[in-house]
Design a protein around this motif. Structure first.
Motif, PDB file in Angstrom:
ATOM      1  N   GLU A   4       0.861  -1.189   0.000  1.00 14.03           N
ATOM      2  CA  GLU A   4       0.000   0.000   0.000  1.00 14.03           C
ATOM      3  C   GLU A   4       0.897   1.237   0.000  1.00 14.03           C
ATOM      4  O   GLU A   4       1.698   1.415   0.914  1.00 14.03           O
ATOM      5  CB  GLU A   4      -0.883  -0.024   1.247  1.00 14.03           C
ATOM      6  CG  GLU A   4      -1.784   1.178   1.384  1.00 14.03           C
ATOM      7  CD  GLU A   4      -2.360   1.304   2.788  1.00 14.03           C
ATOM      8  OE1 GLU A   4      -3.578   1.332   2.918  1.00 14.03           O
ATOM      9  OE2 GLU A   4      -1.562   1.381   3.760  1.00 14.03           O
ATOM     10  N   LYS A   8      -0.977  11.027   2.891  1.00 12.10           N
ATOM     11  CA  LYS A   8      -2.061  11.634   3.664  1.00 12.10           C
ATOM     12  C   LYS A   8      -2.102  13.132   3.382  1.00 12.10           C
ATOM     13  O   LYS A   8      -1.063  13.731   3.065  1.00 12.10           O
ATOM     14  CB  LYS A   8      -1.842  11.361   5.150  1.00 12.10           C
ATOM     15  CG  LYS A   8      -1.997   9.886   5.476  1.00 12.10           C
ATOM     16  CD  LYS A   8      -1.901   9.615   6.956  1.00 12.10           C
ATOM     17  CE  LYS A   8      -2.414   8.250   7.325  1.00 12.10           C
ATOM     18  NZ  LYS A   8      -1.647   7.133   6.820  1.00 12.10           N
ATOM     19  N   ARG A  54     -10.169  -5.112  11.950  1.00  9.39           N
ATOM     20  CA  ARG A  54     -11.213  -4.169  11.517  1.00  9.39           C
ATOM     21  C   ARG A  54     -12.473  -4.964  11.225  1.00  9.39           C
ATOM     22  O   ARG A  54     -12.518  -5.713  10.258  1.00  9.39           O
ATOM     23  CB  ARG A  54     -10.742  -3.393  10.274  1.00  9.39           C
ATOM     24  CG  ARG A  54     -11.814  -2.503   9.650  1.00  9.39           C
ATOM     25  CD  ARG A  54     -11.287  -1.670   8.493  1.00  9.39           C
ATOM     26  NE  ARG A  54     -10.362  -0.647   8.955  1.00  9.39           N
ATOM     27  CZ  ARG A  54      -9.637   0.126   8.134  1.00  9.39           C
ATOM     28  NH1 ARG A  54      -9.748  -0.016   6.820  1.00  9.39           N
ATOM     29  NH2 ARG A  54      -8.803   1.033   8.630  1.00  9.39           N
ATOM     30  N   LYS A  61       0.275  -4.668   8.774  1.00  9.04           N
ATOM     31  CA  LYS A  61       1.037  -3.799   7.874  1.00  9.04           C
ATOM     32  C   LYS A  61       2.498  -3.905   8.283  1.00  9.04           C
ATOM     33  O   LYS A  61       2.841  -3.701   9.447  1.00  9.04           O
ATOM     34  CB  LYS A  61       0.570  -2.343   7.992  1.00  9.04           C
ATOM     35  CG  LYS A  61      -0.828  -2.112   7.399  1.00  9.04           C
ATOM     36  CD  LYS A  61      -1.169  -0.632   7.364  1.00  9.04           C
ATOM     37  CE  LYS A  61      -2.650  -0.391   7.243  1.00  9.04           C
ATOM     38  NZ  LYS A  61      -3.112  -0.173   5.875  1.00  9.04           N
ATOM     39  N   GLU A 178      -6.536  10.516   2.382  1.00  6.49           N
ATOM     40  CA  GLU A 178      -5.447   9.624   1.941  1.00  6.49           C
ATOM     41  C   GLU A 178      -5.576   9.379   0.444  1.00  6.49           C
ATOM     42  O   GLU A 178      -6.671   9.061  -0.037  1.00  6.49           O
ATOM     43  CB  GLU A 178      -5.555   8.261   2.628  1.00  6.49           C
ATOM     44  CG  GLU A 178      -5.337   8.287   4.115  1.00  6.49           C
ATOM     45  CD  GLU A 178      -5.609   6.922   4.767  1.00  6.49           C
ATOM     46  OE1 GLU A 178      -5.372   6.810   5.967  1.00  6.49           O
ATOM     47  OE2 GLU A 178      -6.063   5.999   4.063  1.00  6.49           O
ATOM     48  N   LYS A 214      -4.338   8.982  11.563  1.00 12.18           N
ATOM     49  CA  LYS A 214      -5.224   8.858  12.728  1.00 12.18           C
ATOM     50  C   LYS A 214      -4.457   8.296  13.919  1.00 12.18           C
ATOM     51  O   LYS A 214      -4.622   8.760  15.044  1.00 12.18           O
ATOM     52  CB  LYS A 214      -6.406   7.916  12.399  1.00 12.18           C
ATOM     53  CG  LYS A 214      -7.267   8.381  11.236  1.00 12.18           C
ATOM     54  CD  LYS A 214      -8.510   7.534  11.084  1.00 12.18           C
ATOM     55  CE  LYS A 214      -8.238   6.127  10.604  1.00 12.18           C
ATOM     56  NZ  LYS A 214      -8.021   6.014   9.149  1.00 12.18           N
ATOM     57  N   ILE A 235       9.766   5.977  13.871  1.00 16.49           N
ATOM     58  CA  ILE A 235       8.692   5.192  13.255  1.00 16.49           C
ATOM     59  C   ILE A 235       7.585   6.147  12.789  1.00 16.49           C
ATOM     60  O   ILE A 235       6.990   5.951  11.735  1.00 16.49           O
ATOM     61  CB  ILE A 235       8.108   4.156  14.259  1.00 16.49           C
ATOM     62  CG1 ILE A 235       9.203   3.209  14.778  1.00 16.49           C
ATOM     63  CG2 ILE A 235       6.943   3.387  13.652  1.00 16.49           C
ATOM     64  CD1 ILE A 235       9.809   2.280  13.762  1.00 16.49           C
TER      65      ILE A 235
HETATM   66  C1  V4E Z   1       0.486   4.264  12.291  1.00 16.29           C
HETATM   67  C2  V4E Z   1       0.691   3.373  11.126  1.00 16.29           C
HETATM   68  C3  V4E Z   1      -0.202   2.413  10.710  1.00 16.29           C
HETATM   69  C4  V4E Z   1      -1.495   2.066  11.233  1.00 16.29           C
HETATM   70  C5  V4E Z   1      -2.534   2.930  10.562  1.00 16.29           C
HETATM   71  O1  V4E Z   1      -2.431   2.895   9.150  1.00 16.29           O
HETATM   72  P1  V4E Z   1      -3.202   3.921   8.229  1.00 16.29           P
HETATM   73  O2  V4E Z   1      -2.950   3.551   6.808  1.00 16.29           O
HETATM   74  O3  V4E Z   1      -2.910   5.304   8.619  1.00 16.29           O
HETATM   75  O4  V4E Z   1      -4.711   3.597   8.642  1.00 16.29           O
HETATM   76  P2  V4E Z   1      -5.986   3.462   7.746  1.00 16.29           P
HETATM   77  O5  V4E Z   1      -7.162   3.456   8.641  1.00 16.29           O
HETATM   78  O6  V4E Z   1      -5.994   4.514   6.672  1.00 16.29           O
HETATM   79  O7  V4E Z   1      -5.786   2.046   7.090  1.00 16.29           O
HETATM   80  P3  V4E Z   1      -6.263   1.516   5.657  1.00 16.29           P
HETATM   81  O8  V4E Z   1      -7.756   1.609   5.613  1.00 16.29           O
HETATM   82  O9  V4E Z   1      -5.587   2.376   4.610  1.00 16.29           O
HETATM   83  O10 V4E Z   1      -5.772   0.089   5.628  1.00 16.29           O
HETATM   84  S1  V4E Z   1       0.418   1.605   9.394  1.00 16.29           S
HETATM   85  C6  V4E Z   1       1.792   2.534   9.421  1.00 16.29           C
HETATM   86  N1  V4E Z   1       1.807   3.434  10.375  1.00 16.29           N
HETATM   87  C7  V4E Z   1       2.917   4.346  10.504  1.00 16.29           C
HETATM   88  C8  V4E Z   1       2.669   5.630   9.742  1.00 16.29           C
HETATM   89  C9  V4E Z   1       3.733   6.466   9.437  1.00 16.29           C
HETATM   90  N2  V4E Z   1       4.988   6.130   9.752  1.00 16.29           N
HETATM   91  N3  V4E Z   1       3.523   7.654   8.796  1.00 16.29           N
HETATM   92  C10 V4E Z   1       2.276   8.006   8.469  1.00 16.29           C
HETATM   93  C11 V4E Z   1       2.018   9.309   7.758  1.00 16.29           C
HETATM   94  N4  V4E Z   1       1.240   7.230   8.708  1.00 16.29           N
HETATM   95  C12 V4E Z   1       1.422   6.051   9.351  1.00 16.29           C
END
Ligand code: V4E
Length: 236
Positions: A4, A8, A54, A61, A178, A214, A235
């Motif tokens: 993925e 954002k 979920r 991830k 996003e 989030k 991280i």
């Molecule tokens: C914090 C984090 C992760 C968990 C949340 O992932 P995210 O893609 O933001 O959530 P969501 O709800 O959009 O999931 P989807 O529906 O797309 O599957 S995964 C990776 N991180 C770390 C991280 C980072 N290092 N930098 C940024 C800008 N975001 C997340």
């Protein structure tokens, strides 16, 4: 398995109009509850692994190895994560990480190691349903974050392929957009990054700095000590 690639952005009041202007099609609105799991000492997230349930569906991830040399802005503004959605694969991967960590610190006793190995080899797979929590207990994983999201999803068809845009509103009072492309593992990462940058330009987004997700905001607000550790480990 897919990677993925995501950027954002800050959602302003005009975003829906802008999406319509550039030909985005709304493909639905839904609400979901996310629960994120880790060990009490945050073995997974401090290695940038994010284990989520979920609405009964599990996902891990994992940090994707960068095989490209995109320009600095694109590199800074986009994230890439390999997504694992098969529960047996998730269990093997998570137990491997925990086993390696505990071996490094010699913190576990033999019965703990046995439990971890059982999960790694999916010995209890036949009794693993989406609701089953035994493997979480065996690996000593607990829920550290839980929130609901209201999501509006859009798709944009472009010559190079479809791009998805999600507008998220979390129940703790944070909104974020996003732009997302899914790339099959080994696929063209640079092309995905370019498609995302193209849509960002079409939406008139300024590309100064990375926008918080989030989870960043949730941890900053409700788990400040862990948030500080993730920042120190680069991280977040
Ligand atoms: C914090 C984090 C992760 C968990 C949340 O992932 P995210 O893609 O933001 O959530 P969501 O709800 O959009 O999931 P989807 O529906 O797309 O599957 S995964 C990776 N991180 C770390 C991280 C980072 N290092 N930098 C940024 C800008 N975001 C997340």
């Amino acid at each position: 398995m897919t990677v993925e690639v995501e950027r954002k952005f800050v959602c302003d009041a005009e975003i829906m109009g802008k999406l319509q202007d550039i030909g985005a099609e709304c493909i639905g609105q839904r609400q979901f509850r996310d629960q994120y799991f880790d060990s009490p000492d945050f073995i997974l997230t401090l290695k940038d692994f994010w284990l989520r349930c979920r609405e009964g569906l599990w996902e891990l991830k994992c940090p994707a190895v960068s095989g490209t040399t995109p320009d600095n802005d694109t590199e800074t503004l986009c994230t890439r994560y390999r997504e694992i959605t098969s529960l047996p694969l998730i269990q093997s991967e998570v137990s491997k990480i925990i086993r390696e960590h505990t071996a490094e610190g010699s913190e576990s006793n033999s019965s703990q190691r046995e439990q971890i190995d059982k999960v790694a080899e999916n010995e209890d797979t036949e009794i693993c349903t989406a609701d089953d929590t035994k493997w979480l207990n065996d690996l000593n994983l607990v829920c550290f974050a839980e929130f609901k999201t209201e999501r509006c999803s859009y798709t944009l068809e472009r010559v190079a392929g479809a791009v998805r845009v999600d507008l998220d509103q979390a129940d703790f009072g944070y909104c974020v957009g996003e732009i997302e492309v899914l790339v099959p593992e080994g696929g063209d990462m640079n092309a995905a990054l370019q498609r995302i940058t193209g849509i960002a330009v079409e939406l008139g987004l300024s590309c100064e700095k990375k926008v918080k997700g989030k989870m960043d905001v949730y941890l900053q607000r409700y788990r400040p000590e862990h948030y500080a550790k993730l920042l120190s480990a680069h991280i977040l």
